[in-house]
Design a protein around this motif. Structure first.
Motif, short mmCIF file in Angstrom:
data_model
loop_
_atom_site.label_atom_id
_atom_site.label_comp_id
_atom_site.label_asym_id
_atom_site.label_seq_id
_atom_site.Cartn_x
_atom_site.Cartn_y
_atom_site.Cartn_z
N THR A 1 17.00 8.22 30.02
CA THR A 1 16.53 8.98 28.86
C THR A 1 15.00 9.00 28.83
N ASP A 2 14.47 10.10 28.36
CA ASP A 2 13.03 10.27 28.15
C ASP A 2 12.86 10.83 26.75
N VAL A 3 12.42 9.97 25.83
CA VAL A 3 12.27 10.35 24.42
C VAL A 3 10.81 10.58 24.10
N THR A 4 10.49 11.74 23.54
CA THR A 4 9.14 12.06 23.12
C THR A 4 9.05 11.99 21.60
N GLU A 5 8.03 11.29 21.12
CA GLU A 5 7.76 11.20 19.68
C GLU A 5 6.39 11.78 19.39
N LYS A 6 6.24 12.35 18.22
CA LYS A 6 4.95 12.87 17.79
C LYS A 6 4.42 12.01 16.64
N TRP A 7 3.12 11.98 16.52
CA TRP A 7 2.46 11.22 15.46
C TRP A 7 2.26 12.14 14.26
N ASP A 8 2.83 11.76 13.11
CA ASP A 8 2.73 12.64 11.93
C ASP A 8 1.57 12.26 11.01
N GLY A 9 0.72 11.37 11.50
CA GLY A 9 -0.42 10.93 10.71
C GLY A 9 -0.28 9.51 10.22
N THR A 10 0.97 9.04 10.10
CA THR A 10 1.20 7.67 9.64
C THR A 10 2.20 6.92 10.52
N GLN A 11 3.09 7.66 11.22
CA GLN A 11 4.11 6.99 12.03
C GLN A 11 4.60 7.92 13.14
N TRP A 12 5.32 7.31 14.11
CA TRP A 12 5.92 8.09 15.20
C TRP A 12 7.24 8.68 14.73
N VAL A 13 7.45 9.97 15.04
CA VAL A 13 8.65 10.68 14.63
C VAL A 13 9.30 11.30 15.88
N ASN A 14 10.61 11.15 16.01
CA ASN A 14 11.32 11.74 17.14
C ASN A 14 11.07 13.24 17.22
N GLU A 15 10.97 13.75 18.47
CA GLU A 15 10.77 15.18 18.64
C GLU A 15 11.71 15.77 19.69
N THR A 16 11.64 15.29 20.95
CA THR A 16 12.52 15.81 22.00
C THR A 16 13.09 14.65 22.81
N LYS A 17 14.21 14.92 23.48
CA LYS A 17 14.83 13.92 24.35
C LYS A 17 15.44 14.62 25.55
N THR A 18 15.27 14.01 26.73
CA THR A 18 15.93 14.48 27.94
C THR A 18 16.83 13.37 28.46
N VAL A 19 18.08 13.72 28.76
CA VAL A 19 19.06 12.75 29.26
C VAL A 19 19.39 13.09 30.71
N PHE A 20 19.37 12.08 31.58
CA PHE A 20 19.61 12.27 33.01
C PHE A 20 20.90 11.56 33.40
N THR A 21 21.70 12.21 34.23
CA THR A 21 22.90 11.58 34.79
C THR A 21 22.83 11.66 36.31
N PHE A 22 23.59 10.76 36.98
CA PHE A 22 23.47 10.61 38.43
C PHE A 22 24.83 10.55 39.09
N THR A 23 24.84 10.87 40.38
CA THR A 23 26.06 10.79 41.17
C THR A 23 26.32 9.33 41.54
N THR A 24 27.47 9.09 42.17
CA THR A 24 27.79 7.73 42.62
C THR A 24 26.84 7.27 43.71
N ASN A 25 26.16 8.23 44.36
CA ASN A 25 25.16 7.90 45.38
C ASN A 25 23.76 7.77 44.80
N ASN A 26 23.70 7.75 43.46
CA ASN A 26 22.43 7.56 42.76
C ASN A 26 21.48 8.75 42.92
N LYS A 27 22.03 9.94 43.14
CA LYS A 27 21.24 11.16 43.17
C LYS A 27 21.37 11.85 41.82
N ILE A 28 20.29 12.46 41.37
CA ILE A 28 20.34 13.10 40.06
C ILE A 28 21.36 14.24 40.07
N LEU A 29 22.21 14.25 39.06
CA LEU A 29 23.26 15.26 38.92
C LEU A 29 22.85 16.35 37.94
#
Length: 400
Positions: A173-201
């Motif tokens: 997972t790659d989660v991006t947060e943005k700063w709203d001036g006082t705290q970090w807020v969730n914005e986008t997320k990318t989820v990665f899955t892989f084959t049994t050979n550990n290659k990106i699927l």
């Protein structure tokens, strides 16, 4: 418009560098009836350690049937063959010259990138704009990348990425947060899955629903196929825009009798994490790839473009000049919070727009549009690659 029907009409200059380097690449567009038209290309130069030192982008001029320089990327390396500086030069249509535009510097600690700084060329000086600080986990893999914007007297938080890994040290997972001036807020997320050979699927992206406090898939994803040797054979991309999903794919071809490691090539890992999110695509000698666009009406793919790699020759320049005035591309407003407009002097439709973050990860891609919805991107600076007919240009923009 003159059509290019065979590869023999691509003008090359034979070099004395032999065949152990990938010297150039050419992008051609399918204009129908079996005809292909030159669009843009690149020449590659290397140092004695096979590090890419100069990439010269070129544009095909249909009027003169010749290649002209579009922009240049210069790379500098340290003793460990890791890039320390990248200077991008682009065309100035007023002076008809190439000039400095953008610079990145890379700082390493114990052999790992810990700081990336970004500069703009302003009034004949490099002016700092943003920086990214990278922290590593106990296995020496990047865990967070925090980006800041220089406000003249201080650095302000902009956004940060947090990576999660599986037991094989692959990013899940790659989660991006943005700063709203006082705290970090969730914005986008990318989820990665892989084959049994550990290659990106595949990789799928989602945006944060602030009203329901949950992640919602946005329809953007990529699927990958690999051969038994480890070469990427097919990459299928799904891009959602204005309620519709556009499907395209690239199919790769190889000379399986030869290894890519036997050649100097521009795909070499320059930072140590160039292939953190996706695998290095080529094990065997890459010959190129063909792009296809899916037609939902006919449920078939149609070839739209192809990229050809050349190991024996570099592209011959026709006239070393910048692009003519009717190919000027304007990107506005910049900075922007929601929509980015791309205008050409001749008011033509942009064929393809690719958006990458400053770490080189593709975050958005659209076809056949002159307006890009960037509302779901995290705050920060991004790089646009814009294709209009036979013209390729690169621009930067800031998402507020």
């Amino acid at each position: 418009m003159k059509k290019i029907t065979t590869l023999l009409l691509i003008v090359f200059a034979i070099t004395v560098q032999g065949q152990n380097k990938l010297l150039s690449s050419v992008v051609q567009y399918n204009v129908g009836n079996g005809d292909w038209q030159n669009g843009n290309g690149s020449n590659y130069e290397y140092d004695s350690n096979n590090n890419l030192t100069l990439e010269t982008s070129l544009n095909w001029d249909n009027g003169t049937n010749s290649w002209n320089i579009g922009d240049k990327n210069f790379y500098t390396y340290n003793a460990s063959n890791k890039v320390t500086e990248n200077i991008y030069q682009t065309s100035n249509t007023t002076t008809n010259q190439l000039e400095n535009s953008f610079k990145q510097t890379f700082t390493y600690t114990n052999g790992r990138v810990t700081l990336i700084q970004n500069y703009d060329w302003v009034n004949l000086n490099w002016v700092i704009g943003t920086k990214s600080e990278i922290a590593y986990n106990g296995n020496n893999f990047p865990q967070t990348a925090s980006t800041y914007t220089w406000k003249g007297t201080q650095w302000d938080n902009e956004y940060r990425e947090t990576l999660t890994y599986n037991a094989n040290n692959r990013v899940t997972t790659d989660v991006t947060e943005k700063w709203d001036g006082t705290q970090w807020v969730n914005e986008t997320k990318t989820v990665f899955t892989f084959t049994t050979n550990n290659k990106i699927l595949n990789q799928k992206s989602a945006t944060w629903d602030v009203f329901n406090n949950l992640w919602v898939q946005d329809g953007n994803k990529s699927d990958y196929e690999w051969d038994a040797t480890g070469n990427k054979t097919i990459e299928t991309m799904y891009n959602s825009y204005n309620g519709s999903t556009y499907q395209s794919k690239n199919e790769y071809t190889y000379d399986t009798a030869k290894l890519m490691s036997s050649f100097a090539h521009p795909f070499k890992d320059k930072t140590g994490f160039d292939y953190l999110f996706e695998d290095a695509p080529f094990v065997n000698k890459a010959l190129g790839y063909t792009g296809y666009l899916y037609d939902t009406a006919t449920t078939t793919y149609t070839s739209t473009d192809r990229t050809l790699y050349n190991y024996t020759s570099a592209i011959t320049l026709g006239i070393e000049k910048v692009e003519i005035a009717d190919k000027v591309i304007t990107v506005y407003p910049n900075p922007t919070k929601d929509f980015l407009n791309i205008k050409t002097a001749s008011n033509t439709t942009v064929d393809k727009i690719t958006v990458s973050d400053l770490m080189g990860k593709k975050v958005l891609e659209q076809n056949k549009t002159n307006q890009l919805n960037v509302q779901n991107l995290a705050k920060g600076m991004y790089v646009l690659q814009i294709l209009v007919g036979d013209n390729k240009e690169t621009r930067k923009f800031i998402k507020e």
